[in-house]
Design a protein around this motif. Structure first.
Motif, mmCIF file in Angstrom:
data_model
loop_
_atom_site.group_PDB
_atom_site.id
_atom_site.type_symbol
_atom_site.label_atom_id
_atom_site.label_comp_id
_atom_site.label_asym_id
_atom_site.label_seq_id
_atom_site.Cartn_x
_atom_site.Cartn_y
_atom_site.Cartn_z
ATOM 1 N N HIS A 138 0.686 -1.150 -0.146
ATOM 2 C CA HIS A 138 0.034 0.093 -0.023
ATOM 3 C C HIS A 138 0.858 1.252 -0.031
ATOM 4 N N PRO A 139 1.464 1.518 -1.337
ATOM 5 C CA PRO A 139 2.409 2.627 -1.271
ATOM 6 C C PRO A 139 1.681 4.105 -0.779
ATOM 7 N N PRO A 140 0.756 4.299 -0.947
ATOM 8 C CA PRO A 140 0.211 5.678 -0.363
ATOM 9 C C PRO A 140 0.245 5.758 0.835
ATOM 10 N N LEU A 141 0.553 4.862 1.869
ATOM 11 C CA LEU A 141 0.773 4.975 3.423
ATOM 12 C C LEU A 141 2.060 5.539 3.711
ATOM 13 N N ARG A 142 2.942 5.432 2.777
ATOM 14 C CA ARG A 142 4.412 5.740 2.949
ATOM 15 C C ARG A 142 4.685 7.044 3.838
ATOM 16 N N PRO A 143 3.883 8.170 3.396
ATOM 17 C CA PRO A 143 4.257 9.258 4.333
ATOM 18 C C PRO A 143 4.369 9.155 5.878
ATOM 19 N N ALA A 144 3.499 8.296 6.244
ATOM 20 C CA ALA A 144 3.449 8.027 7.633
ATOM 21 C C ALA A 144 4.500 7.274 8.443
ATOM 22 N N GLY A 145 5.423 6.980 7.560
ATOM 23 C CA GLY A 145 6.569 5.990 7.905
ATOM 24 C C GLY A 145 7.247 6.682 9.024
ATOM 25 N N VAL A 146 7.304 8.089 9.231
ATOM 26 C CA VAL A 146 8.229 8.949 10.140
ATOM 27 C C VAL A 146 7.616 8.504 11.494
ATOM 28 N N PHE A 147 6.245 8.289 11.492
ATOM 29 C CA PHE A 147 5.818 8.121 12.845
ATOM 30 C C PHE A 147 5.821 6.595 13.361
ATOM 31 N N GLY A 191 6.247 -7.156 17.641
ATOM 32 C CA GLY A 191 6.677 -6.066 16.724
ATOM 33 C C GLY A 191 5.742 -5.784 15.596
ATOM 34 N N MET A 192 4.938 -6.675 15.199
ATOM 35 C CA MET A 192 3.969 -6.464 14.127
ATOM 36 C C MET A 192 2.816 -5.426 14.824
ATOM 37 N N LEU A 193 2.468 -5.811 16.257
ATOM 38 C CA LEU A 193 1.401 -4.775 16.920
ATOM 39 C C LEU A 193 1.940 -3.444 17.237
ATOM 40 N N LEU A 194 3.224 -3.164 16.933
ATOM 41 C CA LEU A 194 3.724 -1.713 17.066
ATOM 42 C C LEU A 194 3.094 -1.136 15.923
ATOM 43 N N VAL A 195 2.939 -1.648 14.782
ATOM 44 C CA VAL A 195 2.561 -0.618 13.682
ATOM 45 C C VAL A 195 0.894 -0.469 13.738
ATOM 46 N N PRO A 196 0.098 -1.495 14.052
ATOM 47 C CA PRO A 196 -1.420 -1.115 14.044
ATOM 48 C C PRO A 196 -1.529 -0.006 15.526
ATOM 49 N N GLY A 197 -0.674 -0.226 16.365
ATOM 50 C CA GLY A 197 -0.775 0.770 17.619
ATOM 51 C C GLY A 197 -0.657 2.076 17.071
ATOM 52 N N VAL A 198 0.524 2.270 16.359
ATOM 53 C CA VAL A 198 0.889 3.685 15.549
ATOM 54 C C VAL A 198 -0.391 4.082 14.796
ATOM 55 N N ALA A 199 -0.828 3.069 13.801
ATOM 56 C CA ALA A 199 -1.806 3.456 12.990
ATOM 57 C C ALA A 199 -2.902 3.971 13.528
ATOM 58 N N SER A 200 -3.555 3.190 14.709
ATOM 59 C CA SER A 200 -4.515 3.512 15.548
ATOM 60 C C SER A 200 -4.532 5.019 16.062
ATOM 61 N N LEU A 224 -5.765 4.304 7.264
ATOM 62 C CA LEU A 224 -5.077 4.138 8.531
ATOM 63 C C LEU A 224 -5.937 2.939 9.538
ATOM 64 N N ASP A 225 -7.410 3.321 9.591
ATOM 65 C CA ASP A 225 -8.164 2.122 10.176
ATOM 66 C C ASP A 225 -7.991 0.912 9.554
ATOM 67 N N ARG A 226 -8.085 0.689 8.364
ATOM 68 C CA ARG A 226 -7.951 -0.540 7.541
ATOM 69 C C ARG A 226 -6.690 -0.976 8.001
ATOM 70 N N LEU A 227 -5.625 -0.239 8.058
ATOM 71 C CA LEU A 227 -4.102 -0.850 8.263
ATOM 72 C C LEU A 227 -3.878 -1.362 9.470
ATOM 73 N N ALA A 228 -4.520 -0.637 10.653
ATOM 74 C CA ALA A 228 -4.478 -1.061 12.074
ATOM 75 C C ALA A 228 -5.319 -2.434 12.061
ATOM 76 N N TYR A 229 -6.571 -2.537 11.424
ATOM 77 C CA TYR A 229 -7.090 -3.847 11.618
ATOM 78 C C TYR A 229 -6.661 -4.953 10.849
ATOM 79 N N ARG A 230 -5.887 -4.685 9.775
ATOM 80 C CA ARG A 230 -5.366 -6.028 9.125
ATOM 81 C C ARG A 230 -4.155 -6.413 9.756
ATOM 82 N N VAL A 231 -3.441 -5.648 10.187
ATOM 83 C CA VAL A 231 -2.070 -6.140 10.845
ATOM 84 C C VAL A 231 -2.544 -6.644 11.929
ATOM 85 N N THR A 232 -3.451 -6.091 12.796
ATOM 86 C CA THR A 232 -3.821 -6.978 14.073
ATOM 87 C C THR A 232 -4.472 -8.262 13.875
ATOM 88 N N VAL A 233 -5.314 -8.508 12.895
ATOM 89 C CA VAL A 233 -5.885 -9.616 12.630
ATOM 90 C C VAL A 233 -4.551 -10.718 12.204
#
Length: 322
Positions: A138-147, A191-200, A224-233
């Motif tokens: 999902h390349p459009p999410l890339r700008p959130a990488g700093v967070f 490690g994976m749950l760090l990403v949806p935590g930040v996304a939420s 962002l909501d879809r990202l958090a949900y899919r990684v948490t799943v």
């Protein structure tokens, strides 16, 4: 059992190199975020007969797509160039980091997850790796990488200073094949749950538009909501398996499957919170902000378990080399 000092030294140097490369990567991801155009809410196509100027017009809900819409045909935008450099540096950091962990295992002749330094180091590697996979899909999410890089770099710095432990054999309680199964699974899941935590957290910022200067350039709230949900799943079953294998190991080591040790208890609380999040995400009226708050609470519980429980509270898990 002896430790190879040369291999251990190179492991430490690769860890330090990883920290430097990630710091440079965060600089470029910050530049990408700063250079991205402000995202605007998507518009629905105009109704039939409303005029040519508004028909079929739709505005992207991500800063990346909005930026690319105004990009010159001859090349990429500044934000895109910064973002690509940041991603390339993150890939290099993952390679260096993986080498550091492998050399740590070779230096100690054991699985390299025997103390807090090694566990947190592997957790950071997994977080960056998971983010790279997500950005590739999902390349459009890339700008959130700093967070994502900001908390990861903070963890890396704490790992290399406060939590650092010299390469050495583990205590007898950890000399079991269950360390490969249980600790590895928990590391991957955490490690994976760090990403949806930040996304939420970013979703809540975007939805409430606070702070406005940061929220304006974030990807769309729905993305962002879809990202958090899919990684948490994906991460939740791994976390569940990690807790189960931990109970099996506890029975073999201490003669009971569950003893309400502080680390066990907080891990179970985190599991309940993530189960509640997945349930809330599928329940009408709870799918947005309420579910995101629950997911953020689950992430905070994992961080609390990682640091406060391991480093302050005494328990059966207090031999982790801190």
């Amino acid at each position: 059992m002896l430790v190879d000092p040369i291999t251990s030294m190179w492991s430490d140097r690769l860890f330090q190199a990883t920290l430097v490369v990630l710091l440079i990567a965060m600089i470029f991801t910050s530049l990408e975020y700063a250079a991205s155009r402000v995202a605007r809410a998507p518009r629905r196509p105009a109704a039939v007969g409303a005029g040519d100027s508004g028909s079929d017009a739709e505005i992207s809900d991500t800063p990346e797509e909005q930026d690319e819409a105004d990009a010159p045909a001859s090349g990429r935008t500044r934000a895109d160039r910064y973002g690509r450099i940041g991603i390339s540096l993150m890939i290099l950091a993952v390679v260096l980091h993986a080498g550091s962990i492998v050399l740590r295992g070779l230096a100690t002749y054991r699985w390299p997850l025997g103390n807090m330094y090694e566990f947190t180091s592997a957790l950071c590697l997994m977080a960056v790796g998971a983010w790279l996979v997500l950005v590739h899909r999902h390349p459009p999410l890339r700008p959130a990488g700093v967070f994502v890089l900001t908390p990861t770099l903070l963890l890396m710095f704490i790992t290399g200073t406060v939590l650092y432990a010299e390469a050495a054999p583990v205590v007898p309680a950890l000399q079991s094949y269950w360390i490969i199964i249980h600790v590895t699974t928990i590391t991957l899941a955490s490690g994976m749950l760090l990403v949806p935590g930040v996304a939420s957290l970013l979703f809540l910022m975007k939805r409430n538009e606070r702070p406005a200067t940061l929220a304006a350039k974030l990807p769309g709230a729905e993305a962002l909501d879809r990202l958090a949900y899919r990684v948490t799943v994906l991460a939740f079953p791994l976390y569940t398996f990690g807790i189960i294998t931990g109970a099996v190991w506890a029975e073999a080591a201490w003669g009971r499957f569950w003893g309400w040790d502080p680390k066990e208890t907080v891990a179970f609380v985190a599991w309940v919170l993530y189960a509640a999040y997945l349930h809330a995400r599928a329940t009408a009226g709870w799918r947005t902000s309420r579910a995101a708050w629950i997911n953020s609470a689950g992430f905070a519980t994992i961080v609390f378990n990682l640091f406060f429980i391991n480093m302050v509270v005494a328990g059966l898990h207090s031999y982790a080399g801190v």
